[in-house]
Design an enzyme around this catalytic site. Structure first.
Site, PDB file in Angstrom:
ATOM      1  N   ARG A  26      -9.823   0.385  15.281  1.00 15.63           N
ATOM      2  CA  ARG A  26     -10.174   1.174  13.927  1.00 15.63           C
ATOM      3  C   ARG A  26     -11.280   0.309  13.090  1.00 15.63           C
ATOM      4  O   ARG A  26     -12.397   0.781  13.235  1.00 15.63           O
ATOM      5  CB  ARG A  26      -8.648   1.154  13.404  1.00 15.63           C
ATOM      6  CG  ARG A  26      -7.904   2.189  13.830  1.00 15.63           C
ATOM      7  CD  ARG A  26      -6.646   2.292  13.100  1.00 15.63           C
ATOM      8  NE  ARG A  26      -6.085   1.118  12.120  1.00 15.63           N
ATOM      9  CZ  ARG A  26      -4.966   0.966  11.420  1.00 15.63           C
ATOM     10  NH1 ARG A  26      -4.145   1.879  11.704  1.00 15.63           N
ATOM     11  NH2 ARG A  26      -4.677  -0.084  11.164  1.00 15.63           N
ATOM     12  N   MET A  61      13.876  24.428   2.532  1.00 16.47           N
ATOM     13  CA  MET A  61      13.127  23.924   1.549  1.00 16.47           C
ATOM     14  C   MET A  61      14.094  23.020   0.789  1.00 16.47           C
ATOM     15  O   MET A  61      13.459  21.802   0.321  1.00 16.47           O
ATOM     16  CB  MET A  61      12.343  24.858   0.687  1.00 16.47           C
ATOM     17  CG  MET A  61      11.349  24.114  -0.088  1.00 16.47           C
ATOM     18  SD  MET A  61      10.645  25.515  -1.188  1.00 16.47           S
ATOM     19  CE  MET A  61       9.303  26.078  -0.085  1.00 16.47           C
ATOM     20  N   LYS A  90       0.884  -1.268  -0.056  1.00 16.09           N
ATOM     21  CA  LYS A  90       0.079  -0.123   0.076  1.00 16.09           C
ATOM     22  C   LYS A  90       0.929   1.153  -0.297  1.00 16.09           C
ATOM     23  O   LYS A  90       1.941   1.176  -0.005  1.00 16.09           O
ATOM     24  CB  LYS A  90      -1.006  -0.112   1.040  1.00 16.09           C
ATOM     25  CG  LYS A  90      -0.159  -0.134   2.629  1.00 16.09           C
ATOM     26  CD  LYS A  90      -1.326  -0.343   3.673  1.00 16.09           C
ATOM     27  CE  LYS A  90      -0.542  -0.426   4.933  1.00 16.09           C
ATOM     28  NZ  LYS A  90      -0.976   0.843   5.809  1.00 16.09           N
ATOM     29  N   TYR A 115      18.329  29.535   8.575  1.00 15.16           N
ATOM     30  CA  TYR A 115      16.895  30.166   8.953  1.00 15.16           C
ATOM     31  C   TYR A 115      17.046  30.148  10.557  1.00 15.16           C
ATOM     32  O   TYR A 115      17.057  29.031  11.151  1.00 15.16           O
ATOM     33  CB  TYR A 115      15.810  29.649   8.516  1.00 15.16           C
ATOM     34  CG  TYR A 115      15.628  30.006   6.998  1.00 15.16           C
ATOM     35  CD1 TYR A 115      15.490  31.334   6.532  1.00 15.16           C
ATOM     36  CD2 TYR A 115      15.378  29.165   6.204  1.00 15.16           C
ATOM     37  CE1 TYR A 115      15.159  31.743   5.272  1.00 15.16           C
ATOM     38  CE2 TYR A 115      15.231  29.142   4.601  1.00 15.16           C
ATOM     39  CZ  TYR A 115      14.952  30.758   4.479  1.00 15.16           C
ATOM     40  OH  TYR A 115      15.144  30.931   2.924  1.00 15.16           O
TER      41      TYR A 115
HETATM   42  C1  LIG Z   1      -4.178  -4.700   8.141  1.00 23.10           C
HETATM   43  C2  LIG Z   1      -2.975  -4.410   7.990  1.00 23.10           C
HETATM   44  N1  LIG Z   1      -1.948  -5.556   7.850  1.00 23.10           N
HETATM   45  C3  LIG Z   1      -0.685  -5.479   7.670  1.00 23.10           C
HETATM   46  C4  LIG Z   1      -0.006  -4.157   7.751  1.00 23.10           C
HETATM   47  C5  LIG Z   1       1.351  -3.862   7.512  1.00 23.10           C
HETATM   48  O1  LIG Z   1       1.868  -3.479   8.545  1.00 23.10           O
HETATM   49  P1  LIG Z   1       3.553  -3.213   8.934  1.00 23.10           P
HETATM   50  O2  LIG Z   1       4.107  -2.348   7.871  1.00 23.10           O
HETATM   51  O3  LIG Z   1       3.747  -2.765  10.411  1.00 23.10           O
HETATM   52  O4  LIG Z   1       4.110  -4.727   8.706  1.00 23.10           O
HETATM   53  C6  LIG Z   1      -0.879  -2.998   7.776  1.00 23.10           C
HETATM   54  C7  LIG Z   1      -0.220  -1.900   7.894  1.00 23.10           C
HETATM   55  O5  LIG Z   1      -0.663  -0.592   8.333  1.00 23.10           O
HETATM   56  C8  LIG Z   1      -2.368  -3.111   8.060  1.00 23.10           C
HETATM   57  O6  LIG Z   1      -3.075  -2.152   7.893  1.00 23.10           O
END
Ligand SMILES: Cc1ncc(COP(=O)(O)O)c(C=O)c1O
Length: 366
Positions: free
Chosen positions: A130, A302, A35, A254
């Site tokens: 969640r 920046m 992801k 800065y």
């Molecule tokens: C449902 C779920 N599984 C697995 C993971 C992977 O987590 P990690 O990157 O801590 O291994 C995530 C990440 O947030 C997640 O939301």
């Protein structure tokens, strides 16, 4: 000449880290969590190195399409499931597996017309609060889901809030096992921290490692990447574009937040917060110059940072500066977790935040 900043993705490190997850999980199948554009590394860049996984887990339908476009025919899991009913059409078309965490998603499935029943991951909220069905509602959700002709297999899943810390996984795992012990179907519970810290307890049928694939320790600073035998999958590097000779009392950058106590040679490196280098980093944040460890001084601007050249007297304009990862010159390592700690954050955030303007150079496949 282009600005000298460059992010490099190390395919061999990704392969090594995937193998590390496999060794921890023994015969469990492995979701490579990709992801957030593979935690900032780029799905297309990591794909070849991670195709040894059993499936790709992600959030976004567009990312799922990208994985299919790359030719992946195996499992793809939407970790948060669908966001609206029409997403299910794409799930059917692309053969996506999807999480079901709430009644609305079951309603959408019940109304969905599909030739091909879907494989779903039914999520329990075992304590993180969640996503997921509360333990007392989980079995009713399972019963409803399993009666739907639109649903094929149901995998039981949960997600840990504290696998990386002292609170641990016991309470959540106990809640999950209490409710699911006599239900059929596969299980999936472990993220990176659970995979590494609690391997025997959380292996189940599928593990879901993310951060460990990218070579950051999920429980830093208790353990570092080296402890877990992980290799950094990303290097962010740049070069010095100027050198300044300071006298005692001269300030830098800065806000003049750093003042030299004596004569001091500093280098100006072409990286700043607009590249994703965190502005919260303060004087003392580790940096490598020509592979030698030194410190950042003054504020991050920046497009530039300033670094103390005392330990590298031969450094000058054009010298290599490694913000995190592995120095090309001598192979020295600067763990992303150490830089994240200096910024009061975690490696996850830094790797996800590398800005669009930073060019990536994929390493050749070894
Ligand atoms: C449902 C779920 N599984 C697995 C993971 C992977 O987590 P990690 O990157 O801590 O291994 C995530 C990440 O947030 C997640 O939301």
């Amino acid at each position: 000449m282009p600005r000298p900043i460059l992010a490099t993705v190390h395919l061999q490190a990704l392969r090594h880290n995937l193998d590390r997850a496999r060794r921890a999980a023994q015969d469990a199948r492995v979701w490579a969590v990709v992801k957030a554009n593979a935690y900032g590394h780029g799905i297309e860049r990591v794909f070849d190195a991670l195709r040894g996984a059993d499936g790709f887990a992600l959030l976004d339908l567009a990312e799922a399409e990208r994985v299919r476009t790359l030719g992946w025919r195996g499992p793809v899991l939407l970790l948060e499931g669908v966001f609206e009913a029409r997403d299910l059409e794409l799930c059917s078309r692309l053969g996506l597996w999807h999480t079901v965490h709430c009644d609305a998603q079951i309603d959408m499935l019940a109304a969905h017309k599909t030739q091909q029943p879907h494989r779903v991951f039914l999520k329990m909220n075992s304590g993180m609060n969640r996503l997921g069905f509360a333990p007392e509602r989980f079995r009713a959700a399972w019963t409803r889901l399993s009666a739907l002709p639109q649903v094929d297999e149901i995998t039981l899943m949960t997600h840990f809030s504290d696998a990386d810390g002292a609170r641990g996984i016991e309470a959540q795992l106990a809640a999950f096992e209490r409710i699911t012990h006599d239900l059929p179907g596969e299980r999936s519970v472990a993220n990176s921290a659970a995979t590494l810290r609690h391997p025997g307890r959380t292996r189940a049928d599928w593990i879901r490692p993310g951060i460990l694939l990218y070579g950051s320790a999920p429980d830093f600073p208790e353990h570092d990447a080296e402890h877990w035998q992980l290799q950094p999958a990303m290097t962010l590097a740049t070069r010095l574009i100027a050198v300044q000779q300071l006298k005692a009392g001269d300030a830098v950058g800065y806000g003049s937040s750093f003042t030299a106590e004596g004569t001091l040679r500093i280098g100006v490196a072409a990286v700043g917060y607009a590249d994703g280098y965190p502005r919260h980093c303060t004087t003392g944040t580790p940096v490598l110059v020509n592979g030698v460890r030194t410190r950042m001084v003054g504020r991050v601007s920046m497009d530039m940072i300033t670094v103390d050249l005392t330990p590298v007297p031969d450094a000058g304009i054009g010298s290599e500066v490694t913000l995190w990862g592995r120095a090309e010159s001598n192979g020295a390592l600067l763990p992303i977790d150490q830089v994240a700690q200096a910024a009061g954050t975690v490696g996850y955030e830094l790797m996800c935040a590398v800005a669009q303007r930073v060019p990536f150079a994929p390493m050749p496949v070894a």
